[in-house]
Design a protein around this motif. Structure first.
Motif, PDB file in Angstrom:
ATOM      1  N   PRO A  10       0.737  -1.130   0.211  1.00 15.53           N
ATOM      2  CA  PRO A  10       0.087   0.073  -0.006  1.00 15.53           C
ATOM      3  C   PRO A  10       0.808   1.309   0.024  1.00 15.53           C
ATOM      4  CG  PRO A  10      -1.007  -1.600   1.490  1.00 15.53           C
ATOM      5  CD  PRO A  10       0.315  -2.233   1.066  1.00 15.53           C
ATOM      6  N   ASP A  11       1.912   1.268   0.828  1.00 19.81           N
ATOM      7  CA  ASP A  11       2.999   2.559   0.620  1.00 19.81           C
ATOM      8  C   ASP A  11       3.377   2.590  -0.802  1.00 19.81           C
ATOM      9  OD1 ASP A  11       4.298   0.197   1.182  1.00 19.81           O
ATOM     10  OD2 ASP A  11       5.841   1.285   1.955  1.00 19.81           O
ATOM     11  N   LEU A  37      -4.259  -5.672  -9.627  1.00 25.09           N
ATOM     12  CA  LEU A  37      -4.481  -4.878  -8.362  1.00 25.09           C
ATOM     13  C   LEU A  37      -5.561  -5.402  -7.599  1.00 25.09           C
ATOM     14  CD1 LEU A  37      -3.637  -1.791  -7.497  1.00 25.09           C
ATOM     15  CD2 LEU A  37      -5.677  -1.078  -8.598  1.00 25.09           C
ATOM     16  N   LEU A  38      -5.226  -5.546  -6.125  1.00 24.72           N
ATOM     17  CA  LEU A  38      -6.320  -5.948  -5.366  1.00 24.72           C
ATOM     18  C   LEU A  38      -6.004  -5.385  -3.843  1.00 24.72           C
ATOM     19  CD1 LEU A  38      -5.308  -9.003  -3.466  1.00 24.72           C
ATOM     20  CD2 LEU A  38      -4.032  -8.734  -5.658  1.00 24.72           C
ATOM     21  N   PHE A  64      -1.527  -2.642   8.274  1.00 28.63           N
ATOM     22  CA  PHE A  64      -0.788  -2.193   7.067  1.00 28.63           C
ATOM     23  C   PHE A  64      -1.023  -2.355   5.889  1.00 28.63           C
ATOM     24  CE2 PHE A  64       3.208  -2.313   4.587  1.00 28.63           C
ATOM     25  CZ  PHE A  64       3.277  -1.192   3.769  1.00 28.63           C
ATOM     26  N   ILE A  65      -1.115  -3.903   5.642  1.00 31.24           N
ATOM     27  CA  ILE A  65      -1.172  -4.508   4.307  1.00 31.24           C
ATOM     28  C   ILE A  65      -2.690  -4.523   3.790  1.00 31.24           C
ATOM     29  CG2 ILE A  65      -1.522  -7.001   5.195  1.00 31.24           C
ATOM     30  CD1 ILE A  65       1.002  -5.701   2.355  1.00 31.24           C
ATOM     31  N   SER A 106      12.862   3.888   0.476  1.00 29.87           N
ATOM     32  CA  SER A 106      12.365   3.471   1.632  1.00 29.87           C
ATOM     33  C   SER A 106      13.065   4.071   2.955  1.00 29.87           C
ATOM     34  CB  SER A 106      11.916   1.962   1.919  1.00 29.87           C
ATOM     35  OG  SER A 106      11.393   1.796   3.267  1.00 29.87           O
ATOM     36  N   SER A 107      12.657   4.407   4.059  1.00 28.52           N
ATOM     37  CA  SER A 107      12.925   4.839   5.279  1.00 28.52           C
ATOM     38  C   SER A 107      12.390   4.222   6.488  1.00 28.52           C
ATOM     39  CB  SER A 107      13.334   6.309   5.471  1.00 28.52           C
ATOM     40  OG  SER A 107      11.987   6.986   5.392  1.00 28.52           O
ATOM     41  N   SER A 108      11.899   2.882   6.349  1.00 30.19           N
ATOM     42  CA  SER A 108      11.225   2.314   7.310  1.00 30.19           C
ATOM     43  C   SER A 108      11.390   0.676   7.126  1.00 30.19           C
ATOM     44  CB  SER A 108       9.651   2.476   7.177  1.00 30.19           C
ATOM     45  OG  SER A 108       8.764   1.685   7.609  1.00 30.19           O
ATOM     46  N   ARG A 109      11.159   0.135   8.383  1.00 27.91           N
ATOM     47  CA  ARG A 109      11.402  -1.287   8.337  1.00 27.91           C
ATOM     48  C   ARG A 109       9.967  -1.978   7.669  1.00 27.91           C
ATOM     49  NH1 ARG A 109       9.036  -4.815  11.096  1.00 27.91           N
ATOM     50  NH2 ARG A 109       8.679  -3.099  13.150  1.00 27.91           N
ATOM     51  N   GLN A 110       8.756  -1.448   8.211  1.00 23.91           N
ATOM     52  CA  GLN A 110       7.477  -1.966   7.847  1.00 23.91           C
ATOM     53  C   GLN A 110       7.077  -1.545   6.489  1.00 23.91           C
ATOM     54  OE1 GLN A 110       4.434  -2.829  10.525  1.00 23.91           O
ATOM     55  NE2 GLN A 110       2.973  -1.783   9.341  1.00 23.91           N
ATOM     56  N   MET A 111       7.248  -0.095   6.213  1.00 21.41           N
ATOM     57  CA  MET A 111       6.729   0.270   5.170  1.00 21.41           C
ATOM     58  C   MET A 111       7.855   0.353   4.068  1.00 21.41           C
ATOM     59  SD  MET A 111       4.306   3.588   6.309  1.00 21.41           S
ATOM     60  CE  MET A 111       2.946   2.992   7.629  1.00 21.41           C
ATOM     61  N   ASN A 112       8.153  -0.974   3.684  1.00 19.74           N
ATOM     62  CA  ASN A 112       9.311  -1.068   2.820  1.00 19.74           C
ATOM     63  C   ASN A 112       9.007  -1.390   1.214  1.00 19.74           C
ATOM     64  OD1 ASN A 112       8.430  -3.495   2.961  1.00 19.74           O
ATOM     65  ND2 ASN A 112      10.171  -4.333   4.187  1.00 19.74           N
ATOM     66  N   LEU A 113       7.854  -0.938   1.013  1.00 17.19           N
ATOM     67  CA  LEU A 113       7.140  -0.908  -0.269  1.00 17.19           C
ATOM     68  C   LEU A 113       6.926  -2.210  -1.243  1.00 17.19           C
ATOM     69  CD1 LEU A 113       9.965   1.858  -1.592  1.00 17.19           C
ATOM     70  CD2 LEU A 113       7.554   2.282  -0.857  1.00 17.19           C
ATOM     71  N   VAL A 114       7.675  -3.247  -1.220  1.00 16.92           N
ATOM     72  CA  VAL A 114       7.698  -4.283  -1.913  1.00 16.92           C
ATOM     73  C   VAL A 114       8.069  -5.494  -1.100  1.00 16.92           C
ATOM     74  CG1 VAL A 114       8.341  -5.518  -4.199  1.00 16.92           C
ATOM     75  CG2 VAL A 114       8.540  -3.121  -4.138  1.00 16.92           C
TER      76      VAL A 114
END
Length: 153
Positions: A10-11, A37-38, A64-65, A106-114
């Motif tokens: 999602p990010d 896309l889902l 998050f997901i 990315s600058s996050s552990r969880q919001m790491n894009l892929v």
């Protein structure tokens, strides 16, 4: 040839980075054989992240997901699982090397894009969660002979 699952999380979707990231995989010579896309449901999240459901931080991951759309894709190529993981970089964007997707965006552990599958068995299981067999398209791009030698297939 190997296949692996990727999820543009999602990010990634919200930040409008999908095109740039898809372009990186294509430029590397990986071939998309499925994409959609889902919206991940809590039930699908629990199946996907089954090994983490009992961990104290899981509710944050699920929130998050499931918080926005994701783009699910199946990539095919030589050693695709490891190639994708190397392209993604370390899980934490703060620790990922420059030049990797997470290192650059990315600058996050969880919001790491892929998300990328962590092995062949995981890839097979995860692809089955997101795609029916008939949704996978066999396709060899005409540019393939210019990407790898014939004896590398």
């Amino acid at each position: 040839m190997q296949r692996t699952l990727i999820l543009l999380k999602p990010d990634c979707v919200q930040r409008r980075l999908m095109g740039q990231i898809i372009s990186r995989f294509e430029a590397k010579g990986l071939n998309f054989v499925a994409m959609k896309l889902l919206q991940i449901t809590p039930e699908l999240a629990k199946q996907h992240y089954a090994e983490h459901v009992e961990k104290g931080w899981y509710p944050t991951l699920e929130e998050f997901i499931t918080g926005g759309p994701v783009l699910a894709g199946v990539l095919e190529g030589l050693e695709a699982v490891q190639v994708v993981r190397d392209m993604l970089g370390a899980t934490s964007g703060l620790k990922a090397a420059p030049g990797t997707i997470r290192g650059d965006f990315s600058s996050s552990r969880q919001m790491n894009l892929v998300h990328g599958s962590d092995g062949e068995e995981a890839a097979a299981r995860e692809i089955g969660l997101y795609f029916k067999p008939e949704e996978l398209v066999a396709n060899t791009p005409t540019i393939t002979p210019w990407i790898r030698a014939a004896d590398e297939a």
